[in-house]
Design a protein around this motif. Structure first.
Motif, PDB file in Angstrom:
ATOM      1  N   LEU A 175       0.874  -1.279  -0.035  1.00 27.11           N
ATOM      2  CA  LEU A 175      -0.011  -0.153   0.087  1.00 27.11           C
ATOM      3  C   LEU A 175       0.602   1.292  -0.113  1.00 27.11           C
ATOM      4  CD1 LEU A 175      -2.868  -1.060   2.570  1.00 27.11           C
ATOM      5  CD2 LEU A 175      -2.951  -0.631  -0.192  1.00 27.11           C
ATOM      6  N   GLN A 176       2.115   1.191   0.481  1.00 28.74           N
ATOM      7  CA  GLN A 176       2.952   2.498   0.700  1.00 28.74           C
ATOM      8  C   GLN A 176       3.354   2.727  -1.013  1.00 28.74           C
ATOM      9  OE1 GLN A 176       6.354   1.344   2.967  1.00 28.74           O
ATOM     10  NE2 GLN A 176       5.482   2.056   4.605  1.00 28.74           N
ATOM     11  N   GLU A 177       3.202   1.720  -1.848  1.00 27.70           N
ATOM     12  CA  GLU A 177       3.763   1.958  -3.309  1.00 27.70           C
ATOM     13  C   GLU A 177       2.512   2.196  -4.242  1.00 27.70           C
ATOM     14  OE1 GLU A 177       6.477   2.792  -4.157  1.00 27.70           O
ATOM     15  OE2 GLU A 177       7.521   2.215  -2.188  1.00 27.70           O
ATOM     16  N   ALA A 178       1.237   1.358  -3.945  1.00 28.19           N
ATOM     17  CA  ALA A 178       0.164   1.433  -4.562  1.00 28.19           C
ATOM     18  C   ALA A 178      -1.002   2.425  -4.519  1.00 28.19           C
ATOM     19  CB  ALA A 178      -0.489  -0.129  -4.613  1.00 28.19           C
ATOM     20  N   LEU A 179      -0.834   2.901  -3.218  1.00 25.05           N
ATOM     21  CA  LEU A 179      -1.942   3.713  -2.872  1.00 25.05           C
ATOM     22  C   LEU A 179      -1.216   5.275  -2.902  1.00 25.05           C
ATOM     23  CD1 LEU A 179      -4.663   4.320  -2.103  1.00 25.05           C
ATOM     24  CD2 LEU A 179      -4.237   3.708   0.277  1.00 25.05           C
ATOM     25  N   PRO A 180      -1.547   6.182  -3.585  1.00 25.04           N
ATOM     26  CA  PRO A 180      -1.056   7.483  -3.589  1.00 25.04           C
ATOM     27  C   PRO A 180      -1.711   8.493  -2.348  1.00 25.04           C
ATOM     28  CG  PRO A 180      -1.841   7.189  -5.799  1.00 25.04           C
ATOM     29  CD  PRO A 180      -2.222   5.963  -4.964  1.00 25.04           C
ATOM     30  N   ASP A 181      -1.106   9.223  -1.776  1.00 24.92           N
ATOM     31  CA  ASP A 181      -1.535   9.978  -0.543  1.00 24.92           C
ATOM     32  C   ASP A 181      -2.541  11.138  -1.121  1.00 24.92           C
ATOM     33  OD1 ASP A 181       0.026   8.740   1.012  1.00 24.92           O
ATOM     34  OD2 ASP A 181       1.576  10.390   1.015  1.00 24.92           O
ATOM     35  N   GLU A 182      -2.671  11.316  -2.369  1.00 21.71           N
ATOM     36  CA  GLU A 182      -3.539  12.123  -3.069  1.00 21.71           C
ATOM     37  C   GLU A 182      -4.815  11.826  -2.922  1.00 21.71           C
ATOM     38  OE1 GLU A 182       0.519  13.342  -4.204  1.00 21.71           O
ATOM     39  OE2 GLU A 182      -0.625  11.642  -4.228  1.00 21.71           O
ATOM     40  N   TRP A 199     -12.298   1.143   2.494  1.00 19.44           N
ATOM     41  CA  TRP A 199     -13.207   0.201   2.047  1.00 19.44           C
ATOM     42  C   TRP A 199     -13.219   0.649   0.563  1.00 19.44           C
ATOM     43  CZ3 TRP A 199     -14.722  -4.406   3.025  1.00 19.44           C
ATOM     44  CH2 TRP A 199     -15.963  -5.075   2.221  1.00 19.44           C
ATOM     45  N   SER A 200     -13.292   2.100   0.142  1.00 22.57           N
ATOM     46  CA  SER A 200     -13.589   2.509  -1.192  1.00 22.57           C
ATOM     47  C   SER A 200     -12.365   2.967  -1.960  1.00 22.57           C
ATOM     48  CB  SER A 200     -14.507   3.891  -1.215  1.00 22.57           C
ATOM     49  OG  SER A 200     -15.761   3.367  -0.338  1.00 22.57           O
ATOM     50  N   VAL A 201     -11.089   2.979  -1.275  1.00 20.44           N
ATOM     51  CA  VAL A 201     -10.200   3.503  -1.948  1.00 20.44           C
ATOM     52  C   VAL A 201      -8.869   2.679  -1.834  1.00 20.44           C
ATOM     53  CG1 VAL A 201      -8.397   5.519  -2.007  1.00 20.44           C
ATOM     54  CG2 VAL A 201     -10.803   6.141  -1.638  1.00 20.44           C
ATOM     55  N   LEU A 203      -8.781  -0.560  -0.400  1.00 14.80           N
ATOM     56  CA  LEU A 203      -9.060  -1.827  -0.722  1.00 14.80           C
ATOM     57  C   LEU A 203      -9.019  -2.223  -2.418  1.00 14.80           C
ATOM     58  CD1 LEU A 203      -9.412  -4.663   0.827  1.00 14.80           C
ATOM     59  CD2 LEU A 203     -11.674  -4.318   0.584  1.00 14.80           C
ATOM     60  N   PRO A 204      -9.452  -1.381  -3.018  1.00 19.55           N
ATOM     61  CA  PRO A 204      -9.412  -1.400  -4.464  1.00 19.55           C
ATOM     62  C   PRO A 204      -8.095  -1.442  -4.751  1.00 19.55           C
ATOM     63  CG  PRO A 204     -11.307  -0.145  -4.203  1.00 19.55           C
ATOM     64  CD  PRO A 204     -10.533  -0.309  -2.694  1.00 19.55           C
ATOM     65  N   ALA A 205      -7.225  -0.724  -4.493  1.00 21.12           N
ATOM     66  CA  ALA A 205      -5.918  -0.460  -4.930  1.00 21.12           C
ATOM     67  C   ALA A 205      -4.854  -1.549  -4.462  1.00 21.12           C
ATOM     68  CB  ALA A 205      -5.369   0.845  -4.393  1.00 21.12           C
ATOM     69  N   ALA A 206      -5.461  -2.316  -3.325  1.00 22.17           N
ATOM     70  CA  ALA A 206      -4.834  -3.298  -2.652  1.00 22.17           C
ATOM     71  C   ALA A 206      -5.137  -4.801  -3.616  1.00 22.17           C
ATOM     72  CB  ALA A 206      -4.645  -3.125  -1.343  1.00 22.17           C
ATOM     73  N   ARG A 207      -5.937  -4.833  -4.220  1.00 22.83           N
ATOM     74  CA  ARG A 207      -6.564  -5.894  -4.914  1.00 22.83           C
ATOM     75  C   ARG A 207      -5.738  -6.897  -5.452  1.00 22.83           C
ATOM     76  NH1 ARG A 207     -11.673  -5.159  -8.427  1.00 22.83           N
ATOM     77  NH2 ARG A 207     -12.318  -3.836  -6.346  1.00 22.83           N
ATOM     78  N   PRO A 208      -4.409  -6.554  -6.376  1.00 23.00           N
ATOM     79  CA  PRO A 208      -3.707  -7.636  -6.595  1.00 23.00           C
ATOM     80  C   PRO A 208      -2.990  -7.941  -5.501  1.00 23.00           C
ATOM     81  CG  PRO A 208      -3.645  -5.357  -8.204  1.00 23.00           C
ATOM     82  CD  PRO A 208      -4.464  -5.224  -7.053  1.00 23.00           C
ATOM     83  N   GLY A 209      -2.347  -7.245  -4.910  1.00 21.65           N
ATOM     84  CA  GLY A 209      -1.536  -7.682  -3.515  1.00 21.65           C
ATOM     85  C   GLY A 209      -2.355  -8.526  -2.629  1.00 21.65           C
ATOM     86  N   ALA A 210      -3.480  -8.135  -2.454  1.00 19.81           N
ATOM     87  CA  ALA A 210      -4.430  -9.207  -1.450  1.00 19.81           C
ATOM     88  C   ALA A 210      -4.764 -10.240  -2.084  1.00 19.81           C
ATOM     89  CB  ALA A 210      -5.808  -8.347  -1.209  1.00 19.81           C
ATOM     90  N   ALA A 211      -5.026 -10.487  -3.496  1.00 14.66           N
ATOM     91  CA  ALA A 211      -5.135 -11.773  -4.277  1.00 14.66           C
ATOM     92  C   ALA A 211      -3.790 -12.571  -4.240  1.00 14.66           C
ATOM     93  CB  ALA A 211      -5.508 -11.347  -5.684  1.00 14.66           C
ATOM     94  N   MET A 212      -2.561 -12.035  -4.306  1.00 14.28           N
ATOM     95  CA  MET A 212      -1.475 -12.952  -3.952  1.00 14.28           C
ATOM     96  C   MET A 212      -1.515 -13.583  -2.657  1.00 14.28           C
ATOM     97  SD  MET A 212       2.431 -12.182  -4.499  1.00 14.28           S
ATOM     98  CE  MET A 212       2.576 -11.784  -2.945  1.00 14.28           C
ATOM     99  N   LEU A 213      -1.772 -12.449  -1.549  1.00  7.82           N
ATOM    100  CA  LEU A 213      -1.492 -13.034  -0.330  1.00  7.82           C
ATOM    101  C   LEU A 213      -2.825 -14.147   0.051  1.00  7.82           C
ATOM    102  CD1 LEU A 213      -0.405 -12.562   2.744  1.00  7.82           C
ATOM    103  CD2 LEU A 213      -2.368 -10.750   2.958  1.00  7.82           C
ATOM    104  N   ALA A 214      -3.784 -13.745  -0.494  1.00 12.68           N
ATOM    105  CA  ALA A 214      -5.022 -14.771  -0.209  1.00 12.68           C
ATOM    106  C   ALA A 214      -4.682 -16.246  -0.763  1.00 12.68           C
ATOM    107  CB  ALA A 214      -6.265 -14.381  -0.906  1.00 12.68           C
ATOM    108  N   LEU A 215      -3.994 -16.161  -2.142  1.00  2.00           N
ATOM    109  CA  LEU A 215      -3.462 -17.355  -2.610  1.00  2.00           C
ATOM    110  C   LEU A 215      -2.386 -18.336  -1.745  1.00  2.00           C
ATOM    111  CD1 LEU A 215      -3.921 -19.431  -4.994  1.00  2.00           C
ATOM    112  CD2 LEU A 215      -2.105 -18.115  -6.301  1.00  2.00           C
ATOM    113  N   VAL A 288       7.074  -3.675  -9.027  1.00  2.00           N
ATOM    114  CA  VAL A 288       7.495  -2.126  -9.539  1.00  2.00           C
ATOM    115  C   VAL A 288       7.182  -0.918  -8.801  1.00  2.00           C
ATOM    116  CG1 VAL A 288       6.919  -0.811 -11.699  1.00  2.00           C
ATOM    117  CG2 VAL A 288       7.165  -3.148 -11.951  1.00  2.00           C
ATOM    118  N   LYS A 289       8.125  -0.156  -8.665  1.00  2.14           N
ATOM    119  CA  LYS A 289       8.006   0.878  -7.674  1.00  2.14           C
ATOM    120  C   LYS A 289       8.000   2.168  -8.512  1.00  2.14           C
ATOM    121  CE  LYS A 289      10.002  -1.202  -3.563  1.00  2.14           C
ATOM    122  NZ  LYS A 289      11.110  -1.076  -2.479  1.00  2.14           N
ATOM    123  N   GLY A 290       7.270   3.238  -7.921  1.00  2.00           N
ATOM    124  CA  GLY A 290       7.426   4.491  -8.725  1.00  2.00           C
ATOM    125  C   GLY A 290       6.490   4.703  -9.820  1.00  2.00           C
TER     126      GLY A 290
END
Length: 290
Positions: A175-182, A199-201, A203-215, A288-290
C-alpha cells in the motif's frame, strides 16, 4: 570549435535496451531445469500412486505410470473420512485466507498511510514475531483452546491463523507504493471517514497484492499438518491429517499414501490455473515501484 554528437536514429536507444533485457538461451535452459525439478515430486507421486504394492517392489525406479490410479483413489476415499476432510480443508483454508487478507489490509493501511504514536515501533514488533518459531506457542495455544472448549473443532484451527505477521508486512509495503496520498486526501475532502476511505479507496488499490496474499495463505493453510494434527479429532480432520491415517503401524502402502497426496494437490493445481494470471499481476505490481 564545439564537438557535435553523431546523429542517432530515433528508437535506437530503446531497441538496444530491449535487446539487453531479452532472455537468452541460458535463461530458458535454467527455467526449464527448475520447472522439471519442481514438477518431478508431483509426477513421482502420481507414478507411485497409480501402481499396486507388487509393481512398486518389482520396479521401484520406473517413471511410467501404472493403471491402478482410480482403483487406489477409490480405496483412499473409502479408507479415511476423505469427503469430511475435504470439506473441512475448504472451510478452514477459505476462511483463514479471507480473515488474513481483511486484517492484513486493515493493519497495512494503518501502518502505511496513517500517522499515530508508536507506529514504527509497533510495525517492528509485528515483523519481529515472524522470527519466533511456531512450536513455542503450541502448548499455551492448546491450553487456551481447551479452556474455550474448542478441541476437535475447526475453529481451533481457523482463529489462531486469522492474523499473519507476514500478511501485515506485505500489505504495508504494497500500500505504500500502490496507494497515492492524494487519493486519501481527496477522500477526506469529500467527507469520507477512515473506514470508508479504506473500503472505497485503499482496498481496490490493494486488490492485486491481496489476491496474491490470499492465494499463498490458502496454500499454506491447505497443506498445514502440525497444528491440525494436534487439535483435531480423527473423525473431524483436514486432508493432511486424514491422509496420515493411511499409514498403518507395521506396513505403509505407499501407493495409497502418494495417491492421496496427488488427490490433495489437485485442488491446488486447479486454483493455480484459475488464479495464475492474478498471481503474476500481483507479483509484478508489487515489484515495480514509482
Amino acid at each position: 570549435m564545439t564537438a557535435t554528437t553523431p546523429h542517432r536514429p530515433p528508437g535506437t536507444r530503446r531497441t538496444r535496451l530491449v535487446r539487453r533485457t531479452r532472455a537468452g538461451r541460458t535463461a530458458y535452459v535454467v527455467l526449464t531445469v527448475v520447472l522439471l525439478a519442481s514438477a518431478f515430486p508431483l509426477w513421482w507421486s502420481f507414478v507411485i500412486g497409480s501402481k499396486d504394492a507388487a509393481a512398486i517392489v518389482q520396479d521401484p525406479y520406473s517413471l511410467v505410470p501404472g493403471g491402478h490410479f482410480l482403483q487406489n483413489a477409490a480405496t483412499v476415499v473409502t479408507s479415511v473420512p476423505f469427503w469430511k476432510a475435504l470439506g473441512n480443508s475448504v472451510l478452514v483454508s477459505g476462511t483463514v485466507s479471507l480473515l488474513v487478507v481483511l486484517f492484513s489490509a486493515l493493519a497495512g493501511f494503518a501502518f502505511a498511510k496513517l500517522r499515530f504514536r508508536g507506529r514504527s515501533g509497533l510495525l517492528v514488533f509485528v515483523i519481529t514475531t515472524m522470527a519466533v518459531p511456531t512450536q513455542l506457542g503450541i502448548v499455551p495455544l492448546f491450553i487456551v483452546m481447551s479452556k474455550l472448549g474448542w478441541i476437535g473443532s475447526v475453529w481451533a484451527v481457523i482463529l489462531p491463523s486469522a492474523v499473519s505477521a507476514f500478511g501485515v508486512f506485505w500489505m504495508t509495503q504494497y500500500l505504500q507504493e500502490a496507494l497515492p496520498d492524494e487519493l486519501i486526501e481527496a477522500a477526506r475532502v469529500d467527507g469520507a471517514s477512515t473506514l470508508r476511505t479504506f473500503w472505497s479507496v485503499a482496498l481496490p488499490a490493494a486488490r492485486p497484492g491481496a489476491a496474491m496474499l490470499a492465494l499463498f495463505t490458502f496454500i499454506a493453510t491447505w497443506t498445514n499438518f502440525f497444528w491440525p494434527f494436534i487439535v483435531l479429532d480423527p473423525g473431524n480432520p483436514t486432508l493432511p491429517v486424514a491422509l496420515q491415517q493411511l499409514q498403518a503401524a507395521h506396513f505403509v502402502d505407499y501407493s495409497l499414501v502418494l495417491n492421496g497426496v496427488v488427490l490433495m494437490a489437485l485442488p491446488l493445481i486447479v486454483l493455480f490455473i484459475v488464479a495464475g494470471k492474478q498471481l503474476v499481476s500481483g507479483i509484478m505490481q508489487g515489484a515495480v515501484k514509482g
